[in-house]
Scaffold this motif. Structure first.
Motif, PDB file in Angstrom:
ATOM      1  N   HIS A  77      44.062  60.121  45.934  1.00  0.00           N
ATOM      2  CA  HIS A  77      43.281  59.010  45.402  1.00  0.00           C
ATOM      3  C   HIS A  77      43.331  57.806  46.341  1.00  0.00           C
ATOM      4  N   ARG A  78      44.488  57.510  46.874  1.00  0.00           N
ATOM      5  CA  ARG A  78      44.625  56.384  47.802  1.00  0.00           C
ATOM      6  C   ARG A  78      43.878  56.637  49.113  1.00  0.00           C
ATOM      7  N   ARG A 119      47.952  61.102  43.343  1.00  0.00           N
ATOM      8  CA  ARG A 119      47.999  59.683  43.700  1.00  0.00           C
ATOM      9  C   ARG A 119      47.759  59.494  45.192  1.00  0.00           C
ATOM     10  N   ALA A 139      43.644  62.696  38.820  1.00  0.00           N
ATOM     11  CA  ALA A 139      43.523  61.567  39.734  1.00  0.00           C
ATOM     12  C   ALA A 139      42.154  61.533  40.411  1.00  0.00           C
TER      13      ALA A 139
END
Length: 254
Positions: free
Chosen positions: A250-251, A247, A189
């Motif tokens: 990454h956000r 995830r 990611a």
């Protein structure tokens, strides 16, 4: 990493997009030891944390063996590993990377809880029973429960000691984990060399019982961590939980 990483809007994104009851997390500013966001029922309550304890097992082994670690041949399930197929020949760095149970069974075979007490005290962990021995000291079973918030801070302390010889090897293993080991869900990611990751799988403690839960500690960036994320995902192994952790990170970076 960018100044927006720790912004309130980023934290709100995390809280909104990862609100499933299957996901628990603690988010820390690694530079100040500040808890930025928490979605975890009673993170001060000790629970089994599986292989997240392995770095501290290694430190205790090192203190009783002049910081000399064996090479070990993992034969997979046949030698007590979680993975059916052999990991093959491992040193400490590669054993941390793939979280090899066979390697850590060998390290913990002659360790006692009493030998872990100085390490637990140094890193602020809930201590094991001094009479405990063997595989529970490398995270198997439920006989060494540790509060998640204490485990997160223990990893922050690990980073502060990054210049110490055994700690350097542990952190090298965590970097390798993000690239190609059980933590590669985070590495995929993000930039593969960007994170330090340790995964674990432990007995489930949710009211809605499952065979196990996956845990991930991820610190970014690898060289000088600014952020620590501890994640638990219900009813999956640690390697799968690392995808969720990736995830989330990454956000936060977007």
């Amino acid at each position: 990493m960018g100044k927006s990483l720790f912004s309130q809007s980023a934290v709100l994104v995390l809280e909104k997009e990862f609100s499933s009851s299957d996901i628990s997390y603690l988010l820390f500013d690694a530079r100040t030891d500040t808890l930025l966001s928490s979605r975890w029922d009673d993170p001060a309550k000790p629970i089994p944390l599986g292989s997240l304890v392995k770095p501290f097992t290694a430190l205790a082994y090192g203190e009783t063996h002049e910081n000399q670690f064996p090479n070990h041949v993992c034969r997979g399930e046949a030698s007590g590993c979680w993975q059916m197929h052999p990991h093959g020949k491992l040193d400490l760095v590669s054993a941390i990377s793939v979280s090899c149970n066979s390697y850590f069974r060998a390290l913990s075979e002659n360790l006692t809880g009493e030998q872990l007490l100085p390490i637990a005290n140094r890193f602020g962990l809930d201590p094991p029973d001094p009479a405990l021995s063997g595989s529970p000291l490398m995270g198997l079973g439920d006989r060494w429960p540790i509060a998640p918030i204490k485990m997160a801070r223990a990893y922050l302390e690990l980073c502060r000691r990054r210049d110490q010889p055994v700690v350097r090897e542990i952190l090298a293993g965590m970097r390798q984990s993000a690239r190609s080991g059980t933590g590669k869900g985070v590495g995929e990611a993000l930039n593969r060399a960007y994170a330090l990751v340790k995964t674990g799988t432990a007995l489930c403690t949710h009211p809605r019982a499952a065979p196990g839960d996956g845990f991930v500690v991820a610190m970014v960036p690898a060289n000088q961590p600014e952020l620590l994320l501890l994640v638990r995902v219900h009813s999956v192994p640690g390697a799968t939980a690392s995808v969720t952790a990736g995830r989330m990170l990454h956000r936060l970076e977007e």
